[in-house]
Structures are given as structure tokens and as C-alpha cells.
Design an enzyme around this catalytic site. Structure first.
Site, PDB file in Angstrom:
ATOM      1  N   SER A 144     -50.052  32.982 -17.902  1.00  0.00           N
ATOM      2  CA  SER A 144     -49.999  33.124 -19.364  1.00  0.00           C
ATOM      3  C   SER A 144     -51.436  33.309 -19.841  1.00  0.00           C
ATOM      4  O   SER A 144     -52.381  32.953 -19.117  1.00  0.00           O
ATOM      5  CB  SER A 144     -49.430  31.829 -19.967  1.00  0.00           C
ATOM      6  N   TYR A 157     -49.013  22.608 -20.776  1.00  0.00           N
ATOM      7  CA  TYR A 157     -48.623  23.986 -20.426  1.00  0.00           C
ATOM      8  C   TYR A 157     -49.856  24.780 -19.992  1.00  0.00           C
ATOM      9  O   TYR A 157     -49.825  25.484 -18.974  1.00  0.00           O
ATOM     10  CB  TYR A 157     -47.956  24.637 -21.639  1.00  0.00           C
TER      11      TYR A 157
HETATM   12  P1  NAD Z   1     -37.046  31.939 -21.079  1.00  0.00           P
HETATM   13  O1  NAD Z   1     -36.872  30.519 -21.492  1.00  0.00           O
HETATM   14  O2  NAD Z   1     -36.333  33.015 -21.823  1.00  0.00           O
HETATM   15  O3  NAD Z   1     -36.744  32.120 -19.508  1.00  0.00           O
HETATM   16  C1  NAD Z   1     -37.168  31.183 -18.551  1.00  0.00           C
HETATM   17  C2  NAD Z   1     -36.101  31.070 -17.485  1.00  0.00           C
HETATM   18  O4  NAD Z   1     -36.532  30.101 -16.502  1.00  0.00           O
HETATM   19  C3  NAD Z   1     -34.767  30.571 -18.059  1.00  0.00           C
HETATM   20  O5  NAD Z   1     -33.728  31.458 -17.682  1.00  0.00           O
HETATM   21  C4  NAD Z   1     -34.601  29.208 -17.419  1.00  0.00           C
HETATM   22  O6  NAD Z   1     -33.244  28.851 -17.171  1.00  0.00           O
HETATM   23  C5  NAD Z   1     -35.399  29.357 -16.133  1.00  0.00           C
HETATM   24  N1  NAD Z   1     -35.784  28.069 -15.572  1.00  0.00           N
HETATM   25  C6  NAD Z   1     -36.270  26.988 -16.230  1.00  0.00           C
HETATM   26  N2  NAD Z   1     -36.435  25.957 -15.381  1.00  0.00           N
HETATM   27  C7  NAD Z   1     -36.061  26.403 -14.147  1.00  0.00           C
HETATM   28  C8  NAD Z   1     -36.000  25.806 -12.857  1.00  0.00           C
HETATM   29  N3  NAD Z   1     -36.347  24.517 -12.657  1.00  0.00           N
HETATM   30  N4  NAD Z   1     -35.576  26.560 -11.804  1.00  0.00           N
HETATM   31  C9  NAD Z   1     -35.210  27.854 -12.010  1.00  0.00           C
HETATM   32  N5  NAD Z   1     -35.212  28.467 -13.206  1.00  0.00           N
HETATM   33  C10 NAD Z   1     -35.638  27.745 -14.266  1.00  0.00           C
HETATM   34  O7  NAD Z   1     -38.615  32.186 -21.133  1.00  0.00           O
HETATM   35  P2  NAD Z   1     -39.540  33.471 -20.945  1.00  0.00           P
HETATM   36  O8  NAD Z   1     -40.312  33.568 -22.197  1.00  0.00           O
HETATM   37  O9  NAD Z   1     -38.809  34.640 -20.402  1.00  0.00           O
HETATM   38  O10 NAD Z   1     -40.515  32.859 -19.839  1.00  0.00           O
HETATM   39  C11 NAD Z   1     -40.664  33.386 -18.535  1.00  0.00           C
HETATM   40  C12 NAD Z   1     -42.022  33.000 -18.027  1.00  0.00           C
HETATM   41  O11 NAD Z   1     -43.017  33.600 -18.887  1.00  0.00           O
HETATM   42  C13 NAD Z   1     -42.325  31.499 -18.040  1.00  0.00           C
HETATM   43  O12 NAD Z   1     -43.057  31.166 -16.860  1.00  0.00           O
HETATM   44  C14 NAD Z   1     -43.200  31.328 -19.270  1.00  0.00           C
HETATM   45  O13 NAD Z   1     -44.048  30.194 -19.153  1.00  0.00           O
HETATM   46  C15 NAD Z   1     -43.973  32.617 -19.263  1.00  0.00           C
HETATM   47  N6  NAD Z   1     -44.571  33.021 -20.535  1.00  0.00           N
HETATM   48  C16 NAD Z   1     -43.818  33.258 -21.641  1.00  0.00           C
HETATM   49  C17 NAD Z   1     -44.432  33.645 -22.820  1.00  0.00           C
HETATM   50  C18 NAD Z   1     -43.640  33.931 -24.073  1.00  0.00           C
HETATM   51  O14 NAD Z   1     -44.259  34.049 -25.144  1.00  0.00           O
HETATM   52  N7  NAD Z   1     -42.327  34.054 -24.027  1.00  0.00           N
HETATM   53  C19 NAD Z   1     -45.822  33.795 -22.866  1.00  0.00           C
HETATM   54  C20 NAD Z   1     -46.566  33.551 -21.708  1.00  0.00           C
HETATM   55  C21 NAD Z   1     -45.934  33.164 -20.540  1.00  0.00           C
END
Ligand code: NAD
Length: 253
Positions: A144, A157
Site C-alpha cells: 500500500s 496497518y
Molecule cells: P476487500 O475487503 O474488498 O478484499 C479483501 C479480501 O481479502 C476479501 O475478499 C476478504 O474476504 C479477504 N480476506 C480477508 N482476510 C482473509 C484471510 N484471513 N484469508 C483469506 N482472505 C482474506 O479489500 P481490497 O480493497 O480489495 O483489498 C485488497 C488488498 O489491497 C488488501 O491487502 C488491502 O490492504 C490492499 N489495499 C487496499 C486499498 C484500498 O484503498 N482499497 C489501498 C491500498 C491497499
């Protein structure tokens, strides 16, 4: 977008939603067979359904990335389904904090570190032997912009995503001569459920989120998927240990 891939099979964790779902769809659109994994079986099966209805090939395997035995079973499942693993997108992650560092709880710390750090470590631990056995491959971990700098009120985080970059760089060096490339993608704010939970309830926060990016908007999941596919593709054959910010200019300020 069209890219060249020498491998045929991709694994996506956190593939039930958001960035993971979009990336699974993008891999499948390039003709790769995709293993979608998540703790959310309904969402994961939904991603597989979307891939199949677009003419692609995919399988769902449920796995909690914080559990060593489940991650090992996931890799066994990948091999049972498709015989090999070429690309892994270690993307499952969570964010649950709502306050400053001194307001955080031990339970929050353990939960965030468990999924975001231990999960990525366990996935790489069990993916790398598969990649080595077949002579190479590529891994992309989701960090991130919070892994590149401060994230006020998201300190645990931020620490977890800095750790993902540490794991990425170290693994990249350890396996560089074995044709296993390891990179990280660093999204800024992307329009997913995670974003909506954190920002959308409060219109002021949503406006603030858009303004954080010099381009004047939050990112789209497809924009992260494109970066992940690039890092896995043959076009990135000289790129390893890199943390690619995909952030609408946010970290350039
Ligand atoms: P999201 O919540 O839509 O998707 C995350 C997925 O991870 C979900 O489907 C959830 O069920 C799954 N998950 C959670 N815990 C788990 C576990 N223990 N085992 C297996 N699966 C698990 O979120 P997103 O925004 O698509 O996030 C995806 C990645 O991107 C994450 O690592 C998040 O930290 C990172 N991220 C997101 C953003 C943002 O703004 N959305 C920004 C930077 C980084």
C-alpha cells in the site's frame, strides 16, 4: 491491454472481492487458468462464475491465509487442479483501526498483522518451492502507499504494509538467481469495499480521499490489476524487489 506470459496458472488470494476479484478476471482475460482463494466462499465462487461466464477457466479454493496448514493445502489444491503455479498475487488483507496509535487494541494488532504480514509470509513460504521446482515464476504482494510512508490513524496497518515490502525485497534477493521475481504493488485509495467501509459513510472523508490524489479521484480496481499483470508479465523480466506505487501521484507530492 495485452501482455505476454510464459506461464499458464495464476493464484489470487483475497480473490472474492475488490482488487483481488479484478485481478483474477484480468489474468483470466489473458488466457491464464486462475485459482481464486479467499475466506469468503460465496464471493470467491462469484469471481469464478464471472470468469467462466466470460469464457475463462478458474477454480475456487477456500483458505484462511493466517493458517499454515490451510495455505499448504491451498498450494496442494493448485497443483491438483492445474498441475503447476506460475504467478501468485498475495493480496488478502484487512484494515480495522479507527483511531490513533494509543487507542489501538492488542486484538486489532494481532488481527491486522496476522492477515497482512503472516498471511503474505505463509503464502510465499509455500509458493516459492512450487515456483523453484518448475524453474521460475513471479509473485506480487499487495502492500500500500501506507507501506511507503505514514498513515495517521492506521498505524498498525502502515506497519503491516511496511513489513510486506520488507518480505518482498528480502525474498526477491534470496531467489533472484532462481528466476523467481518478487515485487509489491502499492495502491493509494482504491474504490473497493475496504474503501467504502473506511470513507464512504462520511462524505467529508470521501472528498478528502479524492483530494489526496493529484489526479483528483480515487483509483479503480482495474488500475491495480493492470499493474499486477505487468509485474507478472515477461515485460517485467528485469524487475524484482520493486514496490510499485499506483497512486494517482499521491506519493510524488
Ligand atoms: P476487500 O475487503 O474488498 O478484499 C479483501 C479480501 O481479502 C476479501 O475478499 C476478504 O474476504 C479477504 N480476506 C480477508 N482476510 C482473509 C484471510 N484471513 N484469508 C483469506 N482472505 C482474506 O479489500 P481490497 O480493497 O480489495 O483489498 C485488497 C488488498 O489491497 C488488501 O491487502 C488491502 O490492504 C490492499 N489495499 C487496499 C486499498 C484500498 O484503498 N482499497 C489501498 C491500498 C491497499
Amino acid at each position: 491491454m495485452s501482455m505476454t506470459f510464459s506461464g499458464q496458472v495464476a493464484l489470487v488470494t483475497g480473490g472474492a472481492a475488490g482488487i483481488g476479484r479484478a485481478t483474477a478476471l484480468a489474468f483470466a482475460a489473458e488466457g491464464l487458468r486462475v485459482v481464486v482463494s479467499d475466506v469468503d466462499a460465496t464471493g470467491g465462487e462469484g469471481t469464478v462464475e464471472l470468469i467462466r461466464s466470460a469464457g475463462g477457466e478458474a477454480t475456487f479454493i477456500r483458505c484462511d491465509v493466517t493458517r499454515d496448514a490451510e495455505v499448504k493445502a491451498l498450494m496442494d489444491g493448485v497443483v491438483a487442479a492445474y498441475g503447476r503455479l506460475d504467478y501468485a498475487f498475495n493480496n488478502a488483507g484487512i484494515e480495522i483501526e479507527k483511531g490513533k496509535l494509543a487507542e489501538g487494541s492488542e486484538a486489532e494488532f494481532d488481527a491486522i498483522m496476522g492477515v497482512n504480514v503472516k498471511g503474505v509470509w505463509l503464502c510465499m513460504k509455500h509458493e516459492i518451492p512450487l515456483l523453484l521446482a518448475q524453474g521460475g515464476g513471479a509473485i506480487v504482494n499487495t502492500a500500500s502507499v501506507a507501506g511507503l510512508g505514514a498513515a495517521p490513524k492506521m498505524s498498525i496497518y502502515a506497519a503491516s504494509k511496511h513489513a510486506v515490502i520488507g518480505l518482498t525485497k528480502s525474498a526477491a534477493i534470496e531467489y533472484a538467481k532462481k528466476k523467481v521475481r518478487v515485487n509489491a504493488v502499492c495502491p493509494a485509495v482504491i474504490d473497493t469495499d475496504m474503501f467504502r467501509r473506511a470513507y464512504e459513510a462520511d462524505p467529508k472523508k470521501a472528498e478528502f480521499a479524492a483530494a489526496m490524489h493529484p489526479v483528483g479521484r480515487v483509483g479503480k480496481v482495474e488500475e491495480i490489476a493492470a499493474a499486477v499483470l505487468y509485474l507478472c508479465s515477461d515485460g517485467a523480466s528485469f524487475t524484482t524487489g520493486h514496490s510499485l506505487a499506483v497512486d494517482g501521484g499521491a506519493t510524488a507530492i
